[in-house]
Design a protein around this motif. Structure first.
Motif, short mmCIF file in Angstrom:
data_model
loop_
_atom_site.label_atom_id
_atom_site.label_comp_id
_atom_site.label_asym_id
_atom_site.label_seq_id
_atom_site.Cartn_x
_atom_site.Cartn_y
_atom_site.Cartn_z
N SER A 67 0.83 -1.20 0.00
CA SER A 67 0.00 0.00 0.00
C SER A 67 0.87 1.25 0.00
N LEU A 68 0.30 2.33 -0.51
CA LEU A 68 0.91 3.65 -0.46
C LEU A 68 -0.19 4.67 -0.26
N ARG A 69 0.15 5.79 0.36
CA ARG A 69 -0.79 6.89 0.45
C ARG A 69 -0.15 8.12 -0.16
N LEU A 70 -0.77 8.64 -1.19
CA LEU A 70 -0.31 9.87 -1.81
C LEU A 70 -1.03 11.06 -1.17
N SER A 71 -0.31 12.15 -1.08
CA SER A 71 -0.89 13.40 -0.56
C SER A 71 -0.70 14.49 -1.60
N CYS A 72 -1.62 15.43 -1.59
CA CYS A 72 -1.52 16.58 -2.49
C CYS A 72 -1.99 17.81 -1.73
N GLU A 73 -1.08 18.75 -1.55
CA GLU A 73 -1.43 20.01 -0.91
C GLU A 73 -1.53 21.09 -1.97
N ALA A 74 -2.69 21.74 -2.00
CA ALA A 74 -2.94 22.77 -3.00
C ALA A 74 -3.04 24.13 -2.33
N SER A 75 -2.13 25.00 -2.66
CA SER A 75 -2.11 26.34 -2.06
C SER A 75 -2.95 27.28 -2.91
N ILE A 76 -4.27 27.10 -2.83
CA ILE A 76 -5.21 27.94 -3.56
C ILE A 76 -6.31 28.36 -2.61
N HIS A 77 -6.79 29.60 -2.77
CA HIS A 77 -7.79 30.09 -1.82
C HIS A 77 -9.16 29.47 -2.04
N THR A 78 -9.33 28.80 -3.19
CA THR A 78 -10.62 28.17 -3.50
C THR A 78 -10.63 26.69 -3.20
N PHE A 79 -9.64 26.18 -2.46
CA PHE A 79 -9.56 24.73 -2.24
C PHE A 79 -10.86 24.20 -1.65
N ILE A 99 -10.07 7.88 -2.30
CA ILE A 99 -9.73 9.30 -2.30
C ILE A 99 -10.43 9.98 -1.13
N SER A 100 -9.74 10.90 -0.49
CA SER A 100 -10.32 11.63 0.62
C SER A 100 -9.68 13.02 0.66
N ARG A 101 -10.22 13.88 1.51
CA ARG A 101 -9.66 15.23 1.59
C ARG A 101 -9.82 15.78 3.00
N ASP A 102 -8.94 16.72 3.32
CA ASP A 102 -8.99 17.44 4.59
C ASP A 102 -8.95 18.91 4.24
N ASN A 103 -10.10 19.55 4.24
CA ASN A 103 -10.17 20.95 3.81
C ASN A 103 -9.44 21.89 4.78
N ALA A 104 -9.31 21.48 6.01
CA ALA A 104 -8.57 22.31 6.98
C ALA A 104 -7.07 22.36 6.64
N LYS A 105 -6.61 21.35 5.90
CA LYS A 105 -5.19 21.28 5.54
C LYS A 105 -4.96 21.52 4.05
N ASN A 106 -6.01 21.86 3.32
CA ASN A 106 -5.89 22.05 1.87
C ASN A 106 -5.22 20.84 1.20
N THR A 107 -5.59 19.66 1.64
CA THR A 107 -4.91 18.45 1.19
C THR A 107 -5.91 17.38 0.76
N VAL A 108 -5.58 16.72 -0.32
CA VAL A 108 -6.34 15.56 -0.78
C VAL A 108 -5.41 14.36 -0.77
N TYR A 109 -5.97 13.20 -0.48
CA TYR A 109 -5.20 11.98 -0.34
C TYR A 109 -5.68 10.91 -1.33
N LEU A 110 -4.78 9.99 -1.62
CA LEU A 110 -5.15 8.81 -2.39
C LEU A 110 -4.53 7.61 -1.68
N GLN A 111 -5.37 6.85 -1.00
CA GLN A 111 -4.91 5.62 -0.36
C GLN A 111 -4.97 4.50 -1.38
N MET A 112 -3.84 3.88 -1.64
CA MET A 112 -3.75 2.84 -2.65
C MET A 112 -3.37 1.53 -1.99
#
Length: 121
Positions: free
Chosen positions: A17-29, A70-83
């Motif tokens: 398994s792997l978990r990918l993270s993506c942090e997006a520095s956008i004000h509209t996240f 796929i999941s997301r944490d809006n408090a952290k501006n981050t989306v995840y992909l658990q594989m």
């Protein structure tokens, strides 16, 4: 200027398994749908999974259903992909994408630079 940064890629064995993270520095996240795509060597980029702004709606490619989440944490501006249950055919560069609306319907505003996932048998 938006910054979309993926992390978490690596080299694993089949079945791992792997978990990918993506942090997006956008004000509209918090009002943007997010998605993951992947591109294997010699192939076109393909859709993997998407999630609506609230996380209440998700979509998956048939090839990853039941294995990826796929999941997301809006408090952290981050989306995840658990594989989970990774297979060699999952080997690709994985890209994070910011959608143009609150629900995912295709168009992309921003792309990340990609993170490599390599699965060996």
């Amino acid at each position: 200027q938006a910054a979309v940064l993926e992390s978490g890629g690596g080299s694993v064995q089949a079945g791992d398994s792997l978990r990918l993270s993506c942090e997006a520095s956008i004000h509209t996240f918090n009002s943007s749908a997010m998605a993951w795509f992947r591109q294997a060597p010699g192939k076109e980029r393909e859709f993997v999974a998407a999630i609506s702004w609230s996380g209440g709606s998700t979509r998956y490619a048939d090839s990853v259903k039941g294995r990826f989440t796929i999941s997301r944490d809006n408090a952290k501006n981050t989306v995840y992909l658990q594989m989970n249950s990774l297979e060699p055919y999952d080997t690709a560069v994985y890209y994070c994408a910011v959608g143009t609306g609150a629900a995912w319907y295709g168009p992309v505003d921003y792309w990340g630079q990609g993170t490599q996932v390599t699965v060996s048998s």
